[in-house]
Design a protein around this motif. Sequence first.
Motif, PDB file in Angstrom:
ATOM      1  N   THR A   6       0.839  -1.190   0.000  1.00  0.00           N
ATOM      2  CA  THR A   6       0.000   0.000   0.000  1.00  0.00           C
ATOM      3  C   THR A   6       0.875   1.241   0.000  1.00  0.00           C
ATOM      4  O   THR A   6       2.017   1.211   0.469  1.00  0.00           O
ATOM      5  N   GLU A   7       0.338   2.322  -0.535  1.00  0.00           N
ATOM      6  CA  GLU A   7       1.025   3.607  -0.423  1.00  0.00           C
ATOM      7  C   GLU A   7       0.628   4.312   0.867  1.00  0.00           C
ATOM      8  O   GLU A   7       1.212   5.326   1.235  1.00  0.00           O
ATOM      9  N   ASP A   8      -0.375   3.767   1.554  1.00  0.00           N
ATOM     10  CA  ASP A   8      -0.873   4.383   2.785  1.00  0.00           C
ATOM     11  C   ASP A   8       0.138   4.265   3.917  1.00  0.00           C
ATOM     12  O   ASP A   8       0.884   3.289   4.025  1.00  0.00           O
ATOM     13  N   GLY A  38       6.886   5.516  -4.424  1.00  0.00           N
ATOM     14  CA  GLY A  38       7.586   4.472  -3.687  1.00  0.00           C
ATOM     15  C   GLY A  38       7.131   3.090  -4.108  1.00  0.00           C
ATOM     16  O   GLY A  38       7.932   2.143  -4.178  1.00  0.00           O
ATOM     17  N   MET A  39       5.842   2.971  -4.406  1.00  0.00           N
ATOM     18  CA  MET A  39       5.291   1.706  -4.895  1.00  0.00           C
ATOM     19  C   MET A  39       5.915   1.332  -6.242  1.00  0.00           C
ATOM     20  O   MET A  39       6.356   0.195  -6.453  1.00  0.00           O
ATOM     21  N   ALA A  57      -2.360  -2.063  -3.532  1.00  0.00           N
ATOM     22  CA  ALA A  57      -3.419  -1.118  -3.162  1.00  0.00           C
ATOM     23  C   ALA A  57      -2.962   0.284  -3.568  1.00  0.00           C
ATOM     24  O   ALA A  57      -2.398   1.033  -2.770  1.00  0.00           O
ATOM     25  N   PHE A  58      -3.198   0.594  -4.827  1.00  0.00           N
ATOM     26  CA  PHE A  58      -2.766   1.861  -5.427  1.00  0.00           C
ATOM     27  C   PHE A  58      -3.971   2.785  -5.525  1.00  0.00           C
ATOM     28  O   PHE A  58      -4.984   2.428  -6.120  1.00  0.00           O
ATOM     29  N   ASP A  59      -3.865   3.977  -4.938  1.00  0.00           N
ATOM     30  CA  ASP A  59      -4.972   4.932  -4.984  1.00  0.00           C
ATOM     31  C   ASP A  59      -5.095   5.485  -6.401  1.00  0.00           C
ATOM     32  O   ASP A  59      -4.198   6.190  -6.879  1.00  0.00           O
ATOM     33  N   TYR A  60      -6.223   5.174  -7.057  1.00  0.00           N
ATOM     34  CA  TYR A  60      -6.353   5.536  -8.466  1.00  0.00           C
ATOM     35  C   TYR A  60      -7.604   6.363  -8.724  1.00  0.00           C
ATOM     36  O   TYR A  60      -8.723   5.930  -8.454  1.00  0.00           O
ATOM     37  N   LEU A  88      -5.293  -3.867  -7.187  1.00  0.00           N
ATOM     38  CA  LEU A  88      -6.631  -3.883  -6.604  1.00  0.00           C
ATOM     39  C   LEU A  88      -7.456  -2.713  -7.142  1.00  0.00           C
ATOM     40  O   LEU A  88      -6.933  -1.628  -7.390  1.00  0.00           O
ATOM     41  N   ASP A  89      -8.739  -2.956  -7.336  1.00  0.00           N
ATOM     42  CA  ASP A  89      -9.650  -1.938  -7.860  1.00  0.00           C
ATOM     43  C   ASP A  89     -10.025  -0.995  -6.720  1.00  0.00           C
ATOM     44  O   ASP A  89     -10.942  -1.260  -5.946  1.00  0.00           O
ATOM     45  N   LEU A  90      -9.298   0.123  -6.622  1.00  0.00           N
ATOM     46  CA  LEU A  90      -9.378   0.975  -5.441  1.00  0.00           C
ATOM     47  C   LEU A  90      -9.321   2.444  -5.831  1.00  0.00           C
ATOM     48  O   LEU A  90      -8.526   2.827  -6.688  1.00  0.00           O
ATOM     49  N   ILE A  91     -10.170   3.249  -5.210  1.00  0.00           N
ATOM     50  CA  ILE A  91     -10.046   4.706  -5.331  1.00  0.00           C
ATOM     51  C   ILE A  91      -9.066   5.191  -4.271  1.00  0.00           C
ATOM     52  O   ILE A  91      -8.040   5.775  -4.580  1.00  0.00           O
TER      53      ILE A  91
END
Length: 223
Positions: A6-8, A38-39, A57-60, A88-91
């Motif tokens: 994750t980038e979180d 970083g990812m 888990a990439f915020d897209y 992953l399909d993630l906002i």
Amino acid sequence: MKYLWTEDTGAGLHFWKLINQIFFDNELAIESKGSNQGMLDALSDLEIKKGDEYYIAFDYVVDNQDIRNKYRLLKSIAEKSEGKVVILDLICFEYLILTFDKLVPWTGTGKADKIKIRDDILSAIEDHRINLSKIDDEKTLQYLAGFKRYSTERVMKSLVGELTENEKWSVKGSLMGECWYKDCCISEHPDNLRCGEPEVEDGSEKMRMLIQSESVQKVLNQI
């Protein structure tokens, strides 16, 4: 080994660790790469070993050009990985919190204007962006126009922050607010106007309910 990158950082990273603990029985190795760059850097240097799988888990969002450019690079890496790297399909993590149907009653937020804006925005989400043409309410449009550097992700982060101002439910610190995952019920303090009243007090059960929500399950079903 299965990895979730994750980038979180902070509360977002804590969220993924709680999911790993409660839903996956610590099957995953959760790692923060600190940022979307970083990812990408970590993936560029990655040598995938036999049996390893990486869930990203990439915020897209599509209304941020920098994110779109980085997502294209990420997608290229994933396509060459023979299924070992899965995006992953993630906002964003905050979107998962914002869509949770218990968010308002549990946190006890009294911000009627922000609750209305939340409803308008969630109904307008389409293909990883807020479709402004689906919003008619003038106050909601004014709220969105107030962002100097507008993007769907920035709106999500700002709005969820306003709806979880009570530190017990905050998702902005180094950890998620303790009422998300500990046995507590902040309605024991009636003088606090922002106290909610969850129907369950058990911390693990509250987190399970969040994990079982439709938006979170849509992401986790890819793992």
